[in-house]
Design a protein around this motif. Structure first.
Motif, mmCIF file in Angstrom:
data_model
loop_
_atom_site.group_PDB
_atom_site.id
_atom_site.type_symbol
_atom_site.label_atom_id
_atom_site.label_comp_id
_atom_site.label_asym_id
_atom_site.label_seq_id
_atom_site.Cartn_x
_atom_site.Cartn_y
_atom_site.Cartn_z
ATOM 1 N N ILE A 183 0.836 -1.205 0.000
ATOM 2 C CA ILE A 183 0.000 0.000 0.000
ATOM 3 C C ILE A 183 0.867 1.250 0.000
ATOM 4 O O ILE A 183 0.543 2.244 -0.672
ATOM 5 C CB ILE A 183 -0.963 -0.022 1.206
ATOM 6 N N ILE A 184 1.982 1.219 0.708
ATOM 7 C CA ILE A 184 2.892 2.371 0.718
ATOM 8 C C ILE A 184 3.464 2.599 -0.676
ATOM 9 O O ILE A 184 3.535 3.742 -1.142
ATOM 10 C CB ILE A 184 4.002 2.165 1.770
ATOM 11 N N PHE A 185 3.861 1.524 -1.374
ATOM 12 C CA PHE A 185 4.379 1.671 -2.744
ATOM 13 C C PHE A 185 3.320 2.269 -3.658
ATOM 14 O O PHE A 185 3.613 3.166 -4.460
ATOM 15 C CB PHE A 185 4.823 0.308 -3.290
ATOM 16 N N ILE A 186 2.092 1.785 -3.565
ATOM 17 C CA ILE A 186 1.017 2.297 -4.420
ATOM 18 C C ILE A 186 0.743 3.765 -4.108
ATOM 19 O O ILE A 186 0.588 4.589 -5.023
ATOM 20 C CB ILE A 186 -0.255 1.441 -4.247
ATOM 21 N N ALA A 187 0.708 4.118 -2.831
ATOM 22 C CA ALA A 187 0.462 5.513 -2.444
ATOM 23 C C ALA A 187 1.573 6.423 -2.952
ATOM 24 O O ALA A 187 1.307 7.523 -3.463
ATOM 25 C CB ALA A 187 0.325 5.619 -0.929
ATOM 26 N N LEU A 188 2.819 5.985 -2.830
ATOM 27 C CA LEU A 188 3.935 6.796 -3.343
ATOM 28 C C LEU A 188 3.809 6.997 -4.852
ATOM 29 O O LEU A 188 4.079 8.081 -5.367
ATOM 30 C CB LEU A 188 5.275 6.135 -3.017
#
Length: 80
Positions: free
Chosen positions: A25-30
């Protein structure tokens, strides 16, 4: 008197799976954060900044990597 055969509700995934999901989720948000912006204040003026490498290459790559991490987190065996 309570029934002695009641079961505790079990989570579908293990702790490892949830940690991997958070990383995805952090990768997608970034990726979406890097895609944002680049607009022009004046609609009559073209802003070349919308075609920089960050929005064209880096951001979609981060989103795809994040989706791959999410798929791995779902398929990973929580017992190991």
């Amino acid at each position: 008197m309570e029934n002695e055969n009641t079961q505790q509700p079990a989570f579908l995934f293990g702790k490892k799976n949830y940690i991997i999901m958070i990383v995805g989720i952090i990768f997608i948000a970034l990726g979406f954060i890097f895609m944002a912006g680049g607009g022009s204040d004046n609609p009559e003026v073209f802003n070349e900044e919308i075609y920089n490498w960050q929005r064209i290459r880096l951001a979609p790559t981060l989103v795809i990597i994040g989706l791959g991490i999410e798929i791995y987190a779902i398929l990973a065996n929580p017992k190991k």
